[in-house]
Design an enzyme around this catalytic site. Structure first.
Site, PDB file in Angstrom:
ATOM      1  N   PHE A   1       0.838  -1.197   0.000  1.00  0.00           N
ATOM      2  CA  PHE A   1       0.000   0.000   0.000  1.00  0.00           C
ATOM      3  C   PHE A   1       0.871   1.244   0.000  1.00  0.00           C
ATOM      4  O   PHE A   1       2.055   1.208   0.343  1.00  0.00           O
ATOM      5  CB  PHE A   1      -0.940   0.008   1.218  1.00  0.00           C
ATOM      6  CG  PHE A   1      -0.234   0.104   2.548  1.00  0.00           C
ATOM      7  CD1 PHE A   1       0.016   1.341   3.136  1.00  0.00           C
ATOM      8  CD2 PHE A   1       0.190  -1.046   3.212  1.00  0.00           C
ATOM      9  CE1 PHE A   1       0.665   1.429   4.360  1.00  0.00           C
ATOM     10  CE2 PHE A   1       0.835  -0.965   4.432  1.00  0.00           C
ATOM     11  CZ  PHE A   1       1.076   0.273   5.012  1.00  0.00           C
ATOM     12  N   CYS A   2       0.265   2.353  -0.425  1.00  0.00           N
ATOM     13  CA  CYS A   2       0.933   3.651  -0.420  1.00  0.00           C
ATOM     14  C   CYS A   2      -0.134   4.727  -0.272  1.00  0.00           C
ATOM     15  O   CYS A   2      -1.308   4.414  -0.057  1.00  0.00           O
ATOM     16  CB  CYS A   2       1.773   3.854  -1.676  1.00  0.00           C
ATOM     17  SG  CYS A   2       0.846   3.692  -3.214  1.00  0.00           S
ATOM     18  N   THR A   3       0.231   5.982  -0.380  1.00  0.00           N
ATOM     19  CA  THR A   3      -0.694   7.070  -0.064  1.00  0.00           C
ATOM     20  C   THR A   3      -1.908   7.101  -0.986  1.00  0.00           C
ATOM     21  O   THR A   3      -3.055   7.101  -0.541  1.00  0.00           O
ATOM     22  CB  THR A   3       0.031   8.420  -0.121  1.00  0.00           C
ATOM     23  OG1 THR A   3       1.198   8.355   0.700  1.00  0.00           O
ATOM     24  CG2 THR A   3      -0.882   9.542   0.361  1.00  0.00           C
TER      25      THR A   3
ATOM     26  N   GLY B   1      -1.899   5.190  -4.186  1.00  0.00           N
ATOM     27  CA  GLY B   1      -1.959   3.987  -5.008  1.00  0.00           C
ATOM     28  C   GLY B   1      -0.932   3.903  -6.117  1.00  0.00           C
ATOM     29  O   GLY B   1      -0.658   2.816  -6.634  1.00  0.00           O
TER      30      GLY B   1
ATOM     31  N   ILE C   1      -4.127   4.733   0.775  1.00  0.00           N
ATOM     32  CA  ILE C   1      -4.533   5.068   2.136  1.00  0.00           C
ATOM     33  C   ILE C   1      -5.641   6.117   2.133  1.00  0.00           C
ATOM     34  O   ILE C   1      -6.594   6.041   2.920  1.00  0.00           O
ATOM     35  CB  ILE C   1      -3.323   5.598   2.929  1.00  0.00           C
ATOM     36  CG1 ILE C   1      -2.220   4.536   3.001  1.00  0.00           C
ATOM     37  CG2 ILE C   1      -3.737   6.012   4.334  1.00  0.00           C
ATOM     38  CD1 ILE C   1      -0.861   5.094   3.372  1.00  0.00           C
TER      39      ILE C   1
END
Length: 286
Positions: A185-187, A189, A214
């Protein structure tokens, strides 16, 4: 979870899409002028592989620039995530043309195409069930200072300071023959588009990533059901947003000297998350 609309506040949107754009050099000044004319600030990146950006403006202005972007071939369904702030969170309007939107290193970038190969998208409503599986290795693909601000329960911190260092971390710690299920996952996508594509290329069998990142998770999953802990670091003067996607006071100040932690200060070599910043006296160093 429905985000409340604040019509008297500024709207911040984050967006990306991997799609072939062959007119970056002529499209960039059109977007830039549109931003200047409507008091929209932030950064939009264009590359032959797509578009990526985070921008801020009054809701009507944001609606107009979204319409402009969606009028471009290939961007008709451009998705975005919204949050709100009492004023501008950027101080400039920038549109840049770059070789790539996000890089794992030129050698890797040349071998992967998120439009052809990418991990399995997981909707925010299904994310909790996935990361509760004890067989899933949950990797936070963001930088160390982002991880420090907040992350998901059980997430692994690669302790990297730039995205292109992620492959080395994975190669040193994981084996596709042993670790069959990986979630990333990341901020917003975009980093996971490339990281999951690379993981599949390396032979990992089941690779998942959080759809919308996120920010989308915080928008849709009620806090009482959330597995997110802390704030989500954002690359603007809000520094961090809480679970309601509102600017977080906790992420804004150095715990030692109390100085406001702008994005620029967090990138300074003297900055140590949770310990000190460049405004701290020298004797505060651990």
């Amino acid at each position: 979870m429905t985000t409340q609309m604040y019509t008297d506040q500024y709207q911040v949107i984050a967006f990306y899409k991997f799609v072939h754009i062959d007119d970056c050099d002529t499209y960039a000044p059109i977007l830039k002028q549109h931003m200047l004319d409507r008091d929209i600030m932030g950064t939009i990146l264009l590359a032959e592989e797509g578009i990526n950006g985070t921008i801020c403006g009054l809701p009507q202005a944001i609606e107009e620039i979204v319409d402009l972007m969606r009028a471009h071939t290939g961007l008709e369904d451009l998705p975005y995530k919204s949050s709100y702030a009492p004023g501008h969170v950027f101080n400039r309007a920038k549109v840049k043309v770059k070789p790539s939107l996000i890089s794992l290193g030129s050698e890797i970038d040349e071998t992967i195409d998120p439009n052809q190969l990418v991990g399995e998208y997981v909707d925010p409503k299904d994310w909790n069930d996935l990361i509760s599986d004890p067989e899933v290795v949950l990797i936070d693909t963001r930088n160390d200072y982002e991880y420090y601000a907040g992350t998901f329960e059980g997430a692994i911190d690669p302790k990297i300071t730039r995205f292109r260092d992620l492959p080395e971390f994975v190669n040193n710690n994981y084996d596709p023959k042993v670790h069959k299920k990986v979630a990333m996952f990341c901020t917003g996508g975009i980093r996971c588009e490339k990281s999951t594509a690379w993981m599949l290329q390396q032979g990992y069998e089941q690779v998942y990533h959080l759809k919308g990142g996120i920010l989308k998770y915080l928008e849709e999953v009620p806090q009482e059901q959330s597995k997110w802990k802390g704030d989500c670091y954002v690359f603007d003067e809000r520094v961090g947003v809480n679970h309601d996607l509102q600017p977080s006071d906790e992420a804004k100040f150095c715990p030692t000297c109390g100085h406001a932690l702008t994005t620029k200060l967090r990138c300074a070599p003297e900055y140590i998350p949770g310990e000190r910043c460049s405004f701290c006296p020298a004797d505060s160093e651990s």
